[in-house]
Design a protein around this motif. Structure first.
Motif, short mmCIF file in Angstrom:
data_model
loop_
_atom_site.label_atom_id
_atom_site.label_comp_id
_atom_site.label_asym_id
_atom_site.label_seq_id
_atom_site.Cartn_x
_atom_site.Cartn_y
_atom_site.Cartn_z
N VAL A 27 11.08 -1.38 3.04
CA VAL A 27 10.76 -0.12 2.38
C VAL A 27 10.79 -0.28 0.87
O VAL A 27 10.09 0.44 0.14
CB VAL A 27 11.72 0.99 2.85
CG1 VAL A 27 13.12 0.74 2.32
CG2 VAL A 27 11.21 2.36 2.44
N THR A 28 11.58 -1.25 0.39
CA THR A 28 11.62 -1.49 -1.07
C THR A 28 10.28 -1.99 -1.59
O THR A 28 9.92 -1.71 -2.73
CB THR A 28 12.73 -2.50 -1.40
OG1 THR A 28 12.50 -3.72 -0.68
CG2 THR A 28 14.10 -1.95 -1.01
N ARG A 29 9.55 -2.74 -0.75
CA ARG A 29 8.23 -3.22 -1.17
C ARG A 29 7.26 -2.05 -1.36
O ARG A 29 6.36 -2.11 -2.19
CB ARG A 29 7.67 -4.18 -0.14
CG ARG A 29 8.50 -5.41 0.11
CD ARG A 29 7.80 -6.34 1.08
NE ARG A 29 8.57 -7.56 1.34
CZ ARG A 29 8.18 -8.55 2.11
NH1 ARG A 29 6.99 -8.48 2.70
NH2 ARG A 29 8.94 -9.60 2.30
N VAL A 30 7.45 -1.03 -0.57
CA VAL A 30 6.58 0.14 -0.66
C VAL A 30 6.99 1.01 -1.84
O VAL A 30 6.14 1.47 -2.62
CB VAL A 30 6.62 0.94 0.65
CG1 VAL A 30 5.76 2.20 0.55
CG2 VAL A 30 6.16 0.08 1.82
N VAL A 31 8.27 1.24 -1.99
CA VAL A 31 8.76 2.13 -3.05
C VAL A 31 8.43 1.60 -4.43
O VAL A 31 8.18 2.36 -5.37
CB VAL A 31 10.27 2.36 -2.89
CG1 VAL A 31 10.83 3.17 -4.06
CG2 VAL A 31 10.57 3.07 -1.58
N GLU A 32 8.41 0.27 -4.58
CA GLU A 32 8.16 -0.31 -5.90
C GLU A 32 6.70 -0.21 -6.34
O GLU A 32 6.39 -0.51 -7.49
CB GLU A 32 8.60 -1.77 -5.92
CG GLU A 32 7.74 -2.68 -5.05
CD GLU A 32 8.26 -4.10 -4.98
OE1 GLU A 32 7.56 -4.97 -4.44
OE2 GLU A 32 9.36 -4.36 -5.49
N GLN A 33 5.81 0.24 -5.46
CA GLN A 33 4.42 0.43 -5.84
C GLN A 33 4.32 1.64 -6.78
O GLN A 33 4.91 2.69 -6.51
CB GLN A 33 3.55 0.65 -4.61
CG GLN A 33 3.62 -0.47 -3.58
CD GLN A 33 3.21 -1.81 -4.16
OE1 GLN A 33 2.22 -1.91 -4.88
NE2 GLN A 33 3.95 -2.85 -3.82
N PRO A 34 3.59 1.53 -7.89
CA PRO A 34 3.58 2.61 -8.89
C PRO A 34 3.00 3.92 -8.37
O PRO A 34 3.34 4.99 -8.89
CB PRO A 34 2.71 2.02 -10.01
CG PRO A 34 1.90 0.94 -9.38
CD PRO A 34 2.77 0.37 -8.30
N GLU A 35 2.14 3.89 -7.35
CA GLU A 35 1.53 5.13 -6.85
C GLU A 35 2.44 5.90 -5.90
O GLU A 35 2.17 7.06 -5.59
CB GLU A 35 0.22 4.81 -6.11
CG GLU A 35 -0.87 4.20 -6.97
CD GLU A 35 -0.74 2.69 -7.07
OE1 GLU A 35 -1.59 2.06 -7.73
OE2 GLU A 35 0.22 2.14 -6.45
N VAL A 36 3.50 5.26 -5.42
CA VAL A 36 4.34 5.86 -4.38
C VAL A 36 5.40 6.76 -5.00
O VAL A 36 6.14 6.36 -5.90
CB VAL A 36 5.01 4.77 -3.53
CG1 VAL A 36 6.00 5.38 -2.54
CG2 VAL A 36 3.95 3.96 -2.78
N GLU A 37 5.45 7.99 -4.52
CA GLU A 37 6.47 8.93 -4.97
C GLU A 37 7.76 8.78 -4.18
O GLU A 37 8.85 8.83 -4.73
CB GLU A 37 5.94 10.36 -4.84
CG GLU A 37 4.72 10.64 -5.73
CD GLU A 37 4.20 12.06 -5.57
OE1 GLU A 37 4.74 12.81 -4.70
OE2 GLU A 37 3.27 12.44 -6.29
N ARG A 38 7.65 8.61 -2.88
CA ARG A 38 8.82 8.35 -2.04
C ARG A 38 8.34 7.78 -0.71
O ARG A 38 7.16 7.88 -0.37
CB ARG A 38 9.65 9.61 -1.80
CG ARG A 38 8.90 10.77 -1.18
CD ARG A 38 9.74 12.04 -1.26
NE ARG A 38 9.05 13.20 -0.73
CZ ARG A 38 9.20 13.65 0.51
NH1 ARG A 38 10.03 13.02 1.34
NH2 ARG A 38 8.54 14.71 0.94
#
Length: 378
Positions: A75-86
């Motif tokens: 989930v950290t790989r997803v959260v670190e994407q700039p477009e992701v809010e949560r």
């Protein structure tokens, strides 16, 4: 009023079979198409009824119900994407439901689809039917509690809230019902992520999907493209994953082939009846056409009148089919089968029906081989 339309009116008993045949074909195409869309939409309900913009799963996942466990630390790989809010986790998979009965008779197992999510008003993976019932979500936070769709009670062999069942050796209690979540495969069983992990036999630290919320649809597309750099996972926008799930079930279950064959059969029946009716009507009017030919009317004008007749037959057939299709769709929905009369389905049905009618008119032109002014002299 045109000559062709006038002819149809005064010879309506002769053209009625063609109109009814066209109507039959149009109804069959529209209802079959709506049935396919409705049934396939059931398979993507966990996606369509959630608030997630992006779904991240194991590489090559073909449908939302066919995911494989992946490490929830990703989930950290997803959260670190700039477009992701949560982002949060979601658990979805097949399991085995068995009704717990006090009698000694053996219970019949039923395949079910366990759908686990974070429980809360802002949950991304929780379906709309749960988010609209805060009290139900509070009850689902308790150990081994589930919610099911009211229309699936018969398949699950239960009568309502408060009854128990066994899912892979774990006793669960039905604490609530949702509406509008009937499944084409195993009935949906909604619960918390914690309960789903046990019911699906996942190891600690595993999840089926990581779902994310982005600012805009364009952000979601950019994020999924960037995530292609990770070979251990696959990212889809919600729309893409929904479409992928439906197409998988369409071709895997051969539903598209079956429905297409049935609709083609109805189309052929309608085309044959319409063509033969127009042919018979033209053949019966050979003396009139021969008279018009002797008066100097070009042959192509007479042939055009037959094509105009086929157009009007197709149009009247569609007009007859419209209310019948609506009534059949409503009756099917009332009986629990979902028929979605999408505008695209209706448009395609009308187009195919009109092409069939005009094509039948072209086939009926063979009767003009006997149109000759000398015919009236015999």
């Amino acid at each position: 009023m045109s000559y062709s339309l006038t002819t149809i009116w005064f010879e309506r008993n002769r053209f009625l079979p063609a109109i009814l045949a066209v109507a039959f074909s149009a109804v069959l195409i529209a209802v079959q198409g709506g049935l396919v869309i409705g049934l396939l939409a059931m398979m993507s309900l966990p996606i369509d009824k959630s608030r997630a913009d992006v779904w991240v799963g194991y590489p090559g996942v073909r449908s939302v119900d066919l995911g494989r466990p992946l490490p929830d630390r990703w989930v950290t790989r997803v959260v670190e994407q700039p477009e992701v809010e949560r982002a949060e986790l979601a658990m979805i998979g097949f399991s085995l439901w068995t009704r717990v009965s006090s009698t000694q008779s053996p219970a019949t197992p039923e395949v079910c689809t366990v759908v686990g999510s974070t429980l809360g008003p802002d949950s991304l993976a929780a379906v709309e039917g749960l988010r609209q019932q805060p009290d139900l979500m509070a009850r689902l936070s308790e150990p081994f509690t589930v919610a099911v769709d009211e229309s699936e009670l018969g398949r699950l062999n239960i009568t309502g809230v408060g009854q128990d069942a066994d899912i892979l050796g774990k006793r669960v209690t039905v604490v609530g019902l949702v509406h509008g979540y009937k499944s084409l495969g195993g009935p949906y069983v909604f619960c918390s992520n914690e309960n789903a992990r046990v019911l699906l036999k996942y190891f600690p630290g595993e999840a089926t999907y990581i779902v994310a919320k982005c600012g805009t649809p364009e952000d979601a597309k950019r994020m999924t493209l960037r995530m292609k750099g990770y070979s251990q996972l696959t990212a889809f926008t919600a729309d893409d994953f929904s479409w992928r799930s439906r197409m998988h079930w369409l071709f895997t279950t051969k539903a598209g082939v079956t429905v297409g064959f049935t609709a083609l059969l109805g189309l052929l029946v309608g085309a044959v009846v319409t063509s033969q009716t127009l042919y018979a009507a033209t053949a019966a009017s050979l003396r009139e056409y021969s008279t018009l030919r002797a008066m100097g009317i070009p042959r192509w004008r007479l042939q055009l009148s037959v094509l105009e007749q086929s157009f009007w037959v197709g149009l009247f057939g569609v007009m007859v089919a419209a209310p019948v299709t609506f009534v059949i769709a409503q009756a099917a929905n009332y009986m629990g089968t979902q028929v979605m009369l999408h505008p695209l389905v209706i448009g395609i049905a009308i187009l195919i029906t009109m092409v069939m009618a005009i094509g039948s008119g072209l086939a009926a032109l063979r009767s003009f081989q006997n149109v000759d002014p000398a015919h009236n002299l015999r």
